[in-house]
Enzyme design. Structure first.
Site, PDB file in Angstrom:
ATOM      1  CD1 TRP A 101      -2.155  -2.150   1.962  1.00  0.00           C
ATOM      2  CD2 TRP A 101      -2.911  -1.366  -0.002  1.00  0.00           C
ATOM      3  NE1 TRP A 101      -3.141  -2.984   1.523  1.00  0.00           N
ATOM      4  CE2 TRP A 101      -3.615  -2.544   0.326  1.00  0.00           C
ATOM      5  CE3 TRP A 101      -3.210  -0.704  -1.190  1.00  0.00           C
ATOM      6  CZ2 TRP A 101      -4.620  -3.062  -0.504  1.00  0.00           C
ATOM      7  CZ3 TRP A 101      -4.198  -1.229  -2.017  1.00  0.00           C
ATOM      8  CH2 TRP A 101      -4.887  -2.390  -1.670  1.00  0.00           C
ATOM      9  CG  ASP A 171      -3.366   3.836   4.196  1.00  0.00           C
ATOM     10  OD1 ASP A 171      -4.360   3.612   4.910  1.00  0.00           O
ATOM     11  OD2 ASP A 171      -3.133   3.213   3.129  1.00  0.00           O
ATOM     12  CE  LYS A 195      -8.879  -3.089   3.535  1.00  0.00           C
ATOM     13  NZ  LYS A 195      -7.708  -2.451   3.021  1.00  0.00           N
TER      14      LYS A 195
HETATM   15  C1  LIG Z   1      -7.202  -1.941   1.757  1.00  0.00           C
HETATM   16  C2  LIG Z   1      -6.194  -0.895   1.903  1.00  0.00           C
HETATM   17  C3  LIG Z   1      -6.071   0.141   0.955  1.00  0.00           C
HETATM   18  C4  LIG Z   1      -6.889   0.214  -0.316  1.00  0.00           C
HETATM   19  O1  LIG Z   1      -8.205   0.486  -0.047  1.00  0.00           O
HETATM   20  P1  LIG Z   1      -9.267   0.703  -1.221  1.00  0.00           P
HETATM   21  O2  LIG Z   1     -10.413   1.320  -0.476  1.00  0.00           O
HETATM   22  O3  LIG Z   1      -9.571  -0.636  -1.784  1.00  0.00           O
HETATM   23  O4  LIG Z   1      -8.681   1.622  -2.218  1.00  0.00           O
HETATM   24  C5  LIG Z   1      -5.120   1.110   1.190  1.00  0.00           C
HETATM   25  N1  LIG Z   1      -4.345   1.088   2.286  1.00  0.00           N
HETATM   26  C6  LIG Z   1      -4.442   0.109   3.202  1.00  0.00           C
HETATM   27  C7  LIG Z   1      -3.548   0.130   4.397  1.00  0.00           C
HETATM   28  C8  LIG Z   1      -5.366  -0.910   3.037  1.00  0.00           C
HETATM   29  O5  LIG Z   1      -5.447  -1.877   3.959  1.00  0.00           O
END
Ligand SMILES: *Cc1c(COP(=O)(O)O)cnc(C)c1O
Length: 360
Positions: A101, A171, A195
């Site tokens: 990511w 993030d 998540k």
């Molecule tokens: C799942 C995830 C993403 C991507 O998320 P989307 O909503 O599918 O774009 C980005 N960063 C992390 C840490 C993730 O777990």
């Protein structure tokens, strides 16, 4: 009705109580004769839903007054571009690469400016968090970027990097609301809610007000300007109404269950059950350096791909879903987010013990 133990990395398990409440309110939300899905985002009823969601989130994280909370769309992945478009005034930023990511975010940012890789754990398949106490951060960098919990590899920053005064952008998709955090240490915190918090389709951004301005890169779409959403309290256009409503119910569930300190304690207990077993098992082993282990995503392997596949299949048949590791890593991964009950982890470990007994 039979519910399985769902170890999916995302979209992922939600509190059963919340799902039940949403079901009860599906046809008639609190006497207004319609579903939250059917109501105007400009209605008084919806205004209360989104305002309460924001306030509950502020209470949970003790968000300082000089931070805005935004409810956005486009996936966490869209923010990989939104962030440089809004923050790269000098067209230069530092990225710490701890997994897929962060790598994707850095690749996206490269379209808009210079990306300096400040540190990386790629040399050992992202199984650890690099030392970030004295990074080569220069005066002209607009921000330092991290992925705080690495969903795929199962590592987590236990200590934030020393950004030498630069804005920290994080993030936190897969650890959001799993434990308290000091919001004031960050410039931007963002999470895709699928998540740990709600259904896919909503992203939450917590951003310090001084980072919101009209000074964005040329051609930044109106919808990708933080200012657009900040000025309009996330109601510039139709927001992901139903998703925000579910997030709001989850925030209330978290408050009712003691808030983030209680959640952290619960998550530590849950993770310990699984890690303790992995540390003494002769068949399974965790893949992450101990001090960097995530409380949310627990990858493990048997060092035998056939046995891994057999385990995933037998686990599924026994009611443990989504234990297959990410396609880029293989092996297994158990995601044990807030809503995974302790009994789910205990049952998984009991199943793993039995499997070990039968396959050693
Ligand atoms: C799942 C995830 C993403 C991507 O998320 P989307 O909503 O599918 O774009 C980005 N960063 C992390 C840490 C993730 O777990």
């Amino acid at each position: 009705m039979k519910r399985v133990y769902n170890f999916s990395a995302g979209p992922a398990v939600l509190p059963e109580e919340v799902l039940q409440q949403a079901a009860d309110e599906m046809l008639d939300y609190q006497g207004c004769g319609m579903s939250v899905m059917e109501m105007s985002h400009r209605s008084k009823v919806y205004d209360t839903i989104i305002k309460e969601a924001e306030q509950d989130l502020r209470d949970l994280l003790q968000i300082p007054d000089n931070y805005k909370v935004l409810f956005l769309q486009g996936g966490a992945s869209l923010l990989f571009a939104t962030i440089p478009m809004n923050l790269m005034k000098n067209r230069k930023a530092g990225y710490i690469i701890t997994g897929q990511w962060a790598k994707k975010a850095a690749a996206e940012a490269k379209m808009y400016g210079e990306v300096v890789e400040l540190a990386s754990s790629a040399d050992e398949t992202f199984s650890y968090i690099p030392d970030c106490s004295d990074l080569d951060i220069t005066e002209d960098m607009d921000y330092v970027y991290i992925c705080e919990n690495n969903t795929i590899y199962g590592t987590k920053f236990k200590k934030l990097p020393n950004t030498k005064g630069k804005t920290l952008v994080a993030d936190v998709s897969s650890c959001f609301l799993s434990e308290p955090m000091d919001v004031s240490k960050y410039g931007v915190i963002y999470a895709g809610v699928q998540k740990n918090v709600g259904p896919a389709g909503t992203q939450i951004v917590i951003i310090r007000e001084d980072l919101i301005s009209d000074d964005v890169l040329p051609y930044t779409p109106t919808m990708m300007r933080f200012k657009t959403h900040a000025e309009n309290d996330s109601l510039y256009n139709t927001p992901p109404c139903y998703g925000i409503y579910i997030c709001g119910l989850v925030f209330k569930w978290l408050k009712k269950n003691g808030g983030l300190t209680a959640m952290q304690k619960r998550n530590e207990e849950k993770a310990k059950i699984l890690y303790d077993y992995l540390d003494q098992s002769e068949l399974f082993r965790g893949t992450v350096r101990k001090e960097d282990r995530s409380l949310m995503n627990v990858p493990f392997v048997t060092d035998n791909q056939e046995l891994d596949a057999k385990f995933v299949a037998e686990a599924k048949a026994a009611g443990f879903e989504n234990l297959k590791g990410h396609r880029s890593v293989g092996g297994m991964r158990a995601s044990i987010y807030n809503a995974m009950p302790k009994e789910g982890v205990e049952a998984l470990v009991a199943f793993m013990k039995k499997f070990e007994e039968e396959n050693k």
